[in-house]
Design a protein around this motif. Structure first.
Motif, short mmCIF file in Angstrom:
data_model
loop_
_atom_site.label_atom_id
_atom_site.label_comp_id
_atom_site.label_asym_id
_atom_site.label_seq_id
_atom_site.Cartn_x
_atom_site.Cartn_y
_atom_site.Cartn_z
N GLY A 71 4.66 8.31 12.00
CA GLY A 71 3.43 7.96 11.14
C GLY A 71 3.89 7.00 9.90
O GLY A 71 4.97 6.25 9.87
N ASP A 72 2.94 6.44 8.97
CA ASP A 72 3.05 5.76 7.92
C ASP A 72 3.12 6.40 6.86
O ASP A 72 2.49 7.52 6.52
CB ASP A 72 1.78 4.71 7.93
CG ASP A 72 1.81 3.58 8.80
OD1 ASP A 72 2.86 3.43 9.53
OD2 ASP A 72 0.71 2.94 8.84
N LEU A 73 3.83 5.84 5.92
CA LEU A 73 4.27 6.55 4.50
C LEU A 73 2.76 6.83 3.84
O LEU A 73 2.72 7.79 3.07
CB LEU A 73 4.79 5.65 3.67
CG LEU A 73 5.98 6.23 2.87
CD1 LEU A 73 7.04 7.08 3.21
CD2 LEU A 73 6.72 5.17 2.11
N GLU A 74 2.16 5.66 3.92
CA GLU A 74 0.72 5.69 3.23
C GLU A 74 -0.22 7.11 3.59
O GLU A 74 -1.10 7.47 2.85
CB GLU A 74 -0.13 4.45 3.35
CG GLU A 74 -0.35 4.19 4.80
CD GLU A 74 -1.34 3.29 5.04
OE1 GLU A 74 -1.06 2.08 5.80
OE2 GLU A 74 -2.32 3.20 4.14
N TYR A 75 -0.04 7.67 4.79
CA TYR A 75 -0.81 8.84 5.16
C TYR A 75 0.00 10.05 5.03
O TYR A 75 -0.81 10.99 5.19
CB TYR A 75 -1.12 8.55 6.75
CG TYR A 75 -1.67 7.42 7.17
CD1 TYR A 75 -3.10 7.01 6.38
CD2 TYR A 75 -1.28 6.54 8.24
CE1 TYR A 75 -3.45 5.96 6.89
CE2 TYR A 75 -1.87 5.66 8.53
CZ TYR A 75 -3.18 5.19 7.99
OH TYR A 75 -3.67 3.93 8.17
N ALA A 76 1.20 10.11 4.50
CA ALA A 76 1.80 11.15 4.07
C ALA A 76 1.10 11.80 2.96
O ALA A 76 0.93 11.25 2.05
CB ALA A 76 3.32 11.27 3.85
N LYS A 90 0.75 -1.26 -0.09
CA LYS A 90 0.03 0.14 0.23
C LYS A 90 0.87 1.34 -0.09
O LYS A 90 0.35 2.43 -0.20
CB LYS A 90 -0.96 0.01 1.26
CG LYS A 90 -0.45 -0.21 2.61
CD LYS A 90 -1.54 -0.11 3.48
CE LYS A 90 -1.16 -0.25 4.84
NZ LYS A 90 -0.50 -1.08 5.49
N ASP A 91 2.18 1.16 0.21
CA ASP A 91 3.15 2.31 0.30
C ASP A 91 3.33 2.72 -1.33
O ASP A 91 3.94 3.89 -1.60
CB ASP A 91 4.27 2.19 0.81
CG ASP A 91 4.34 1.56 2.39
OD1 ASP A 91 3.09 2.55 2.97
OD2 ASP A 91 4.81 0.99 2.94
N GLU A 108 3.67 6.62 -5.93
CA GLU A 108 3.38 6.87 -7.25
C GLU A 108 2.38 8.22 -7.28
O GLU A 108 2.56 8.93 -8.06
CB GLU A 108 2.41 5.65 -7.73
CG GLU A 108 2.95 4.54 -8.04
CD GLU A 108 4.20 4.60 -9.17
OE1 GLU A 108 3.66 4.69 -10.23
OE2 GLU A 108 5.19 4.71 -8.90
N ARG A 109 1.65 8.49 -6.44
CA ARG A 109 0.85 9.61 -6.33
C ARG A 109 1.85 11.12 -6.45
O ARG A 109 1.28 12.17 -6.89
CB ARG A 109 -0.24 9.79 -5.05
CG ARG A 109 -1.45 9.09 -5.37
CD ARG A 109 -2.43 9.52 -4.37
NE ARG A 109 -1.86 9.10 -2.87
CZ ARG A 109 -2.26 8.13 -2.28
NH1 ARG A 109 -2.82 6.87 -3.00
NH2 ARG A 109 -2.08 7.55 -1.34
N THR A 110 2.95 10.97 -5.96
CA THR A 110 3.76 11.90 -5.95
C THR A 110 4.27 12.38 -7.41
O THR A 110 4.81 13.46 -7.44
CB THR A 110 5.00 11.66 -5.06
OG1 THR A 110 5.98 10.87 -5.81
CG2 THR A 110 4.84 11.27 -3.56
#
Ligand SMILES: [Zn+2]
Length: 198
Positions: A177-182, A88-89, A94-96
């Motif tokens: 935190g988690d990478l996915e929440y950044a 999920k990371d 990819e979104r960046t």
């Protein structure tokens, strides 16, 4: 609280992460009142994901074939591998839109408290991928928390003799935190500002 099958659904929903008993009850009544065509689609989506989605044999990302979309894409830069904890990371990075290389999913992070050591992670397959001379940079993009930092430290030591550039995401990510929440801007900056580990 309820009879048979309805209680059964509430109990099943309450097993999901982040869903407490109240939410489970609300969801169950929502589904009870929903159009059967909508609930059929939900059931089918769950069934399909369980039968069709597997893990890429190369990088461990989710895939619907032997390899994932990223590994199969000939436009990706094969000289860089970004190491993340969970599949999920991958969409988070990819979104960046800052990254064009490949990934390697570890399947977790080193955590002695939870009994997870290096042997429980996909580290051997990472070393295999790095044994050729195609890869030049490894980006350690584990989570900015204790387990993620411990995993990055372990990997940087392990990779230090391989003649690669090993980098870590810049600070600035929410610590703990988690990478996915950044958010993608913060994560994109952390990726751009990555630093070589000495
Ligand atoms: Zn892959």
């Amino acid at each position: 609280m309820y009879d048979g099958v309805l209680q059964n659904l509430v109990d099943e929903l309450a097993q999901l992460p982040g869903i407490g008993p109240k939410s489970a009850q609300r969801l169950a009544f929502h589904l009870l009142a929903a159009d059967p065509a909508d609930t059929d689609r939900l059931v089918e989506a769950i069934r399909e994901v369980k039968t069709r989605v597997r893990f890429c044999r190369t990088c461990g990302n989710v895939a619907e074939q032997e390899e994932c979309r990223v590994c199969l894409d000939p436009r990706r830069d094969r000289s860089t591998i970004c190491v993340v904890e969970e599949a999920k990371d991958v969409p988070a990075i990819e979104r960046t839109r800052e990254y064009r290389g490949l990934y390697h999913v570890l399947g977790g992070a080193i955590s002695p408290i939870d009994g997870i050591g290096p042997d429980d992670l996909r580290i051997r397959s990472l070393l295999t991928r790095l044994s050729g001379d195609e890869v030049q940079e490894v980006i350690l993009a584990t989570d900015p928390n204790i387990e993620g930092e411990a995993t990055a430290a372990y990997l940087s030591r392990l990779l230090s003799t391989m003649g690669l550039t090993v980098t870590r995401l810049a600070s600035g990510l929410p610590v703990g935190g988690d990478l996915e929440y950044a958010d993608e801007v913060t994560l994109g900056r952390a990726l751009q500002g990555r630093r070589e580990i000495e």
